[in-house]
Write a protein that holds these residues in place. Sequence first.
Motif, PDB file in Angstrom:
ATOM      1  N   THR A  93      38.722  41.263  45.702  1.00  0.00           N
ATOM      2  CA  THR A  93      39.400  42.499  46.305  1.00  0.00           C
ATOM      3  C   THR A  93      39.790  43.404  45.112  1.00  0.00           C
ATOM      4  OG1 THR A  93      39.643  41.757  48.381  1.00  0.00           O
ATOM      5  CG2 THR A  93      40.838  43.873  47.748  1.00  0.00           C
ATOM      6  N   ASN A  94      40.786  42.634  44.213  1.00  0.00           N
ATOM      7  CA  ASN A  94      41.292  43.260  43.220  1.00  0.00           C
ATOM      8  C   ASN A  94      40.366  43.716  42.048  1.00  0.00           C
ATOM      9  OD1 ASN A  94      43.723  42.922  44.106  1.00  0.00           O
ATOM     10  ND2 ASN A  94      44.561  41.132  43.144  1.00  0.00           N
ATOM     11  N   PHE A  95      39.399  42.915  41.951  1.00  0.00           N
ATOM     12  CA  PHE A  95      38.440  43.239  41.025  1.00  0.00           C
ATOM     13  C   PHE A  95      37.527  44.441  41.338  1.00  0.00           C
ATOM     14  CE2 PHE A  95      34.141  41.958  38.565  1.00  0.00           C
ATOM     15  CZ  PHE A  95      34.640  42.364  37.324  1.00  0.00           C
ATOM     16  N   ALA A  96      37.298  44.733  42.513  1.00  0.00           N
ATOM     17  CA  ALA A  96      36.621  45.961  43.157  1.00  0.00           C
ATOM     18  C   ALA A  96      37.466  47.084  43.041  1.00  0.00           C
ATOM     19  CB  ALA A  96      36.215  45.458  44.578  1.00  0.00           C
ATOM     20  N   THR A  97      38.881  46.801  42.968  1.00  0.00           N
ATOM     21  CA  THR A  97      39.655  48.108  43.482  1.00  0.00           C
ATOM     22  C   THR A  97      40.647  48.473  42.214  1.00  0.00           C
ATOM     23  OG1 THR A  97      41.289  46.866  44.409  1.00  0.00           O
ATOM     24  CG2 THR A  97      39.505  47.742  45.705  1.00  0.00           C
ATOM     25  N   ARG A  99      41.358  48.987  38.372  1.00  0.00           N
ATOM     26  CA  ARG A  99      40.863  49.410  37.023  1.00  0.00           C
ATOM     27  C   ARG A  99      40.897  48.458  36.021  1.00  0.00           C
ATOM     28  NH1 ARG A  99      44.079  53.276  35.282  1.00  0.00           N
ATOM     29  NH2 ARG A  99      45.171  51.921  34.275  1.00  0.00           N
ATOM     30  N   ASP A 100      42.232  47.434  35.678  1.00  0.00           N
ATOM     31  CA  ASP A 100      42.309  46.673  34.724  1.00  0.00           C
ATOM     32  C   ASP A 100      42.141  45.397  35.070  1.00  0.00           C
ATOM     33  OD1 ASP A 100      42.896  48.944  33.114  1.00  0.00           O
ATOM     34  OD2 ASP A 100      44.870  48.791  33.422  1.00  0.00           O
ATOM     35  N   TRP A 101      41.833  45.026  36.148  1.00  0.00           N
ATOM     36  CA  TRP A 101      41.330  43.631  36.550  1.00  0.00           C
ATOM     37  C   TRP A 101      40.153  43.302  35.898  1.00  0.00           C
ATOM     38  CZ3 TRP A 101      45.243  42.085  39.202  1.00  0.00           C
ATOM     39  CH2 TRP A 101      45.303  40.770  40.117  1.00  0.00           C
ATOM     40  N   HIS A 102      40.116  41.902  35.319  1.00  0.00           N
ATOM     41  CA  HIS A 102      39.115  41.517  34.543  1.00  0.00           C
ATOM     42  C   HIS A 102      38.302  40.277  35.072  1.00  0.00           C
ATOM     43  CE1 HIS A 102      37.365  40.156  30.472  1.00  0.00           C
ATOM     44  NE2 HIS A 102      37.631  41.264  30.150  1.00  0.00           N
ATOM     45  N   TRP A 103      36.922  40.064  34.798  1.00  0.00           N
ATOM     46  CA  TRP A 103      36.404  39.098  35.110  1.00  0.00           C
ATOM     47  C   TRP A 103      36.784  37.744  34.628  1.00  0.00           C
ATOM     48  CZ3 TRP A 103      34.037  35.458  32.053  1.00  0.00           C
ATOM     49  CH2 TRP A 103      33.918  35.773  30.826  1.00  0.00           C
ATOM     50  N   GLN A 104      37.548  37.750  33.727  1.00  0.00           N
ATOM     51  CA  GLN A 104      38.246  36.476  33.284  1.00  0.00           C
ATOM     52  C   GLN A 104      39.238  35.810  34.140  1.00  0.00           C
ATOM     53  OE1 GLN A 104      39.182  37.457  29.301  1.00  0.00           O
ATOM     54  NE2 GLN A 104      37.404  36.287  28.357  1.00  0.00           N
ATOM     55  N   MET A 105      39.788  37.059  34.459  1.00  0.00           N
ATOM     56  CA  MET A 105      41.087  36.661  35.563  1.00  0.00           C
ATOM     57  C   MET A 105      40.267  36.112  37.061  1.00  0.00           C
ATOM     58  SD  MET A 105      43.200  40.089  34.586  1.00  0.00           S
ATOM     59  CE  MET A 105      43.853  39.916  36.074  1.00  0.00           C
ATOM     60  N   VAL A 106      39.324  36.654  37.193  1.00  0.00           N
ATOM     61  CA  VAL A 106      38.631  36.465  38.556  1.00  0.00           C
ATOM     62  C   VAL A 106      37.957  35.151  38.256  1.00  0.00           C
ATOM     63  CG1 VAL A 106      36.536  36.855  40.247  1.00  0.00           C
ATOM     64  CG2 VAL A 106      37.973  38.798  39.248  1.00  0.00           C
ATOM     65  N   ALA A 107      37.403  34.774  37.471  1.00  0.00           N
ATOM     66  CA  ALA A 107      36.606  33.303  37.363  1.00  0.00           C
ATOM     67  C   ALA A 107      37.623  32.319  37.101  1.00  0.00           C
ATOM     68  CB  ALA A 107      35.814  33.263  35.897  1.00  0.00           C
ATOM     69  N   ALA A 108      39.108  32.492  36.515  1.00  0.00           N
ATOM     70  CA  ALA A 108      39.904  31.581  36.213  1.00  0.00           C
ATOM     71  C   ALA A 108      40.584  31.315  37.529  1.00  0.00           C
ATOM     72  CB  ALA A 108      40.943  31.866  35.279  1.00  0.00           C
ATOM     73  N   ASP A 109      41.120  32.371  38.084  1.00  0.00           N
ATOM     74  CA  ASP A 109      41.886  32.046  39.502  1.00  0.00           C
ATOM     75  C   ASP A 109      41.022  31.501  40.549  1.00  0.00           C
ATOM     76  OD1 ASP A 109      44.714  32.180  40.336  1.00  0.00           O
ATOM     77  OD2 ASP A 109      44.407  34.121  41.334  1.00  0.00           O
ATOM     78  N   LEU A 110      39.754  31.904  40.601  1.00  0.00           N
ATOM     79  CA  LEU A 110      38.970  31.609  41.578  1.00  0.00           C
ATOM     80  C   LEU A 110      38.625  29.978  41.348  1.00  0.00           C
ATOM     81  CD1 LEU A 110      37.239  31.920  44.207  1.00  0.00           C
ATOM     82  CD2 LEU A 110      35.286  32.666  42.810  1.00  0.00           C
TER      83      LEU A 110
END
Length: 132
Positions: A93-97, A99-110
């Motif tokens: 949701t943060n990555f979709a909405t 601007r500064d959310w990064h795929w590295q944050m998504v991958a690490a936190d997921l």
Amino acid sequence: MQILLLYLVTAVLFLGLDALMLRNVMQPLFHAHLGDALAERFRVAPAALFYMAYVGGVLWFASVPALRAQAPGQALLNGAILGALAYGTYEFTNFATLRDWHWQMVAADLAWGTALTGLSAWAGVLIVRAMG
């Protein structure tokens, strides 16, 4: 009484492991990508509400059914699924909405939320079973 013990053991495991990961990996990663967008001061109340409710959800969906079935592996699997769903909801949701959310944050936190939830549920069941 067994459910209360399971809650306490799972909460201690979850919070302890998460504190280490947040301090050593996630905080620097999020700071690198979000910088000034991060709160200046950690807000304890919302974090405490999340952790209390989330550990309750882990017990409801993963740990208690596994404890009753005497199947710690079931806690690991169901906890990991719950972790992927919960952390994935937040991250995607943060990555979709944002601007500064990064795929590295998504991958690490997921990955972390999936592993942390599964391992905490599994270890909590094992410890409570060992305590009788």
